[in-house]
Design an enzyme around this catalytic site. Structure first.
Site, PDB file in Angstrom:
ATOM      1  N   PHE A 132       0.858  -1.180   0.000  1.00 51.14           N
ATOM      2  CA  PHE A 132       0.000   0.000   0.000  1.00 51.14           C
ATOM      3  C   PHE A 132       0.893   1.228   0.000  1.00 51.14           C
ATOM      4  O   PHE A 132       1.642   1.473   0.941  1.00 51.14           O
ATOM      5  CB  PHE A 132      -0.963   0.064   1.195  1.00 51.14           C
ATOM      6  CG  PHE A 132      -1.933   1.214   1.031  1.00 51.14           C
ATOM      7  CD1 PHE A 132      -3.098   1.054   0.295  1.00 51.14           C
ATOM      8  CD2 PHE A 132      -1.650   2.469   1.534  1.00 51.14           C
ATOM      9  CE1 PHE A 132      -3.965   2.125   0.075  1.00 51.14           C
ATOM     10  CE2 PHE A 132      -2.506   3.553   1.322  1.00 51.14           C
ATOM     11  CZ  PHE A 132      -3.672   3.374   0.593  1.00 51.14           C
ATOM     12  N   ASP A 217       9.436   2.664   1.868  1.00 49.69           N
ATOM     13  CA  ASP A 217       8.293   3.526   2.181  1.00 49.69           C
ATOM     14  C   ASP A 217       8.064   3.459   3.691  1.00 49.69           C
ATOM     15  O   ASP A 217       7.544   2.480   4.221  1.00 49.69           O
ATOM     16  CB  ASP A 217       7.057   3.065   1.397  1.00 49.69           C
ATOM     17  CG  ASP A 217       5.862   3.977   1.656  1.00 49.69           C
ATOM     18  OD1 ASP A 217       5.888   4.765   2.610  1.00 49.69           O
ATOM     19  OD2 ASP A 217       4.881   3.866   0.895  1.00 49.69           O
ATOM     20  N   LYS A 246       2.653  11.134   7.009  1.00 51.01           N
ATOM     21  CA  LYS A 246       1.795  10.946   8.185  1.00 51.01           C
ATOM     22  C   LYS A 246       2.274  11.717   9.418  1.00 51.01           C
ATOM     23  O   LYS A 246       1.992  12.894   9.536  1.00 51.01           O
ATOM     24  CB  LYS A 246       1.624   9.458   8.481  1.00 51.01           C
ATOM     25  CG  LYS A 246       0.867   8.713   7.367  1.00 51.01           C
ATOM     26  CD  LYS A 246       0.397   7.375   7.833  1.00 51.01           C
ATOM     27  CE  LYS A 246      -0.113   6.504   6.687  1.00 51.01           C
ATOM     28  NZ  LYS A 246      -1.438   6.890   6.203  1.00 51.01           N
TER      29      LYS A 246
END
Ligand SMILES: Cc1ncc(COP(=O)(O)O)c(C=O)c1O
Length: 396
Positions: A132, A217, A246
């Site tokens: 993802f 990531d 984030k």
């Protein structure tokens, strides 16, 4: 709650939040919940962390946006601080996580053409199944989640998908056209999947041998969640690039970046990439405070210390037959309910009734990611409620 004016691209739990503080949120009816999702790790420091809120408020009265057409007094200090934290040469500021991933992909492709000498249009980037990395057209092109992909073609070419954690499959996928690899050190959305210990070191070695750029990531796994500033530290591997997002925005606004080698990031010359809001003064002020909070190591230590309690109690639920499996690292866990007793969504609804908010990932798996600022007492409270929710569903 459902407005016909809101595109239905989410199916939220039936709770409408109005306030937050630390690990707790309160809904419009005054009901309090423990936030065990923490904005998918964007709220690592909790809701309204006072130091972050203070710098944001001050910056709101000072300067909020310049665009990169002009300089801004906080941008270079931010770049220096983020590179110091990540021990990298260079950073490129963006906003959302997906934009950071797109930036890394563009960087690896360009490096492939300019430095490695792969013909334009031929460069291949290897990714893993279950990945993802966001929601853009290019990123969903290499998703293995049909819900994320379906209907959004034509898809961007140039990606090869290999099984996650399988080093032999990774090696077999390499060709002279391979310019890059993009992997999560731990797959969050897939259910906190931790690869074998030799996976990242093996990928690193193969990337070095075959002259390939390696991007990790760290948008969800990074910035303290695993008990380390970056999850890559757990693997002993230094990737060429890392995508961050984030928690970099302190739970206040989207702030993302790519950090890494100037061999790639130095190829982005003026006019070849950018973003109106990337590196804006408000983002810089917030991210600088986030970096300061992380540079003491306190949050990482909290995640490690509380993580012991967290994983021990979750394992206790497995041992008692309340869960099929748990995978945890730091204050981050994927837990699997036996599908006979319900879906992950069913468990989240039950948890909500018990006063804990969490989110299912796929099937009967949910991800738990409480704020790293959580007290031990609150964590035990949440774990008691999780136990109660499991017992209610299983009837045990
Ligand atoms: C590992 C990873 N990469 C990228 C993204 C995309 O970030 P954003 O939603 O900010 O675009 C996410 C979001 O969940 C993620 O978990």
């Amino acid at each position: 709650m459902a407005s016909s004016h809101l595109a239905p691209n989410y199916a939220p739990l039936p709770v409408v939040l109005a306030q937050g503080k630390g690990s707790w949120v309160t809904d419009v009816n005054g009901v309090k919940y423990f936030d065990a999702l923490a904005g998918y790790s964007a709220l690592n420091f909790g809701h309204l962390q006072p130091d972050i809120v203070a710098v944001a408020k001050k910056q709101l009265d000072t300067l909020t946006l310049t665009s990169r057409a002009f300089g801004c007094n906080l941008l270079e200090p931010y770049a220096d601080a983020l590179c110091a934290l990540s021990e990298t040469d260079m950073m490129l500021p963006m906003n959302s996580g997906a934009e950071a991933v797109e930036t890394a992909l563009k960087g690896m492709r360009k490096w492939g053409h300019v430095v490695k000498g792969v013909a334009p249009e031929d460069g291949i980037i290897i990714v893993a199944d279950g990945n993802f990395h966001g929601r853009t057209t290019t990123i969903v092109s290499f998703s293995t989640d049909e819900d994320a992909r379906e209907g959004y073609g034509p898809y961007t070419p140039g990606f090869k998908i290999v099984p996650y954690g399988d080093l032999a499959a990774f090696e077999a996928a390499l060709t002279p056209e391979t310019v890059g690899v993009l992997l999560e050190p731990i797959q969050g959305e897939a259910g906190v999947i931790i690869p074998p210990a030799d996976y990242f070191p093996g990928v690193r070695t193969l990337c070095d041998e075959h002259h390939i750029m390696f991007t990790a990531d760290e948008i969800q796994s990074g910035l303290g969640r695993t008990g380390h500033t970056f999850a890559c530290e757990l693997t002993g591997v230094k990737p060429d690039l890392m995508t961050l997002g984030k928690a970099l925005g302190g739970g206040i606004m989207p702030v993302s970046a790519v950090v890494g080698t100037s061999e790639v990031l130095g190829l982005f010359t003026a006019g070849t990439h950018g973003s109106t809001f990337g590196g804006n003064p408000l983002a810089c002020a917030i991210a600088l405070k986030v970096i300061e909070l992380l540079s003491t190591g306190e949050y990482q230590k909290r995640a490690r210390d509380l993580g012991k309690t967290f994983s021990a109690r979750l394992q206790g639920f497995v041992d008692e037959g309340l869960l099929v499996a748990q995978r945890s690292v730091g204050l981050w866990a994927g837990i699997d309910l036996d599908p006979r007793y319900g879906t992950g969504h069913d468990l989240c609804v039950e948890l909500m009734k018990q006063g804990v908010l969490a989110k299912d990932t796929h099937g009967s798996t949910i991800r738990l990611a409480p704020p790293l600022s959580t007290s031990e007492e609150d964590l035990h409270w949440a774990l008691d409620r999780i136990e109660a929710a499991l017992r209610a569903l299983i009837g045990k």
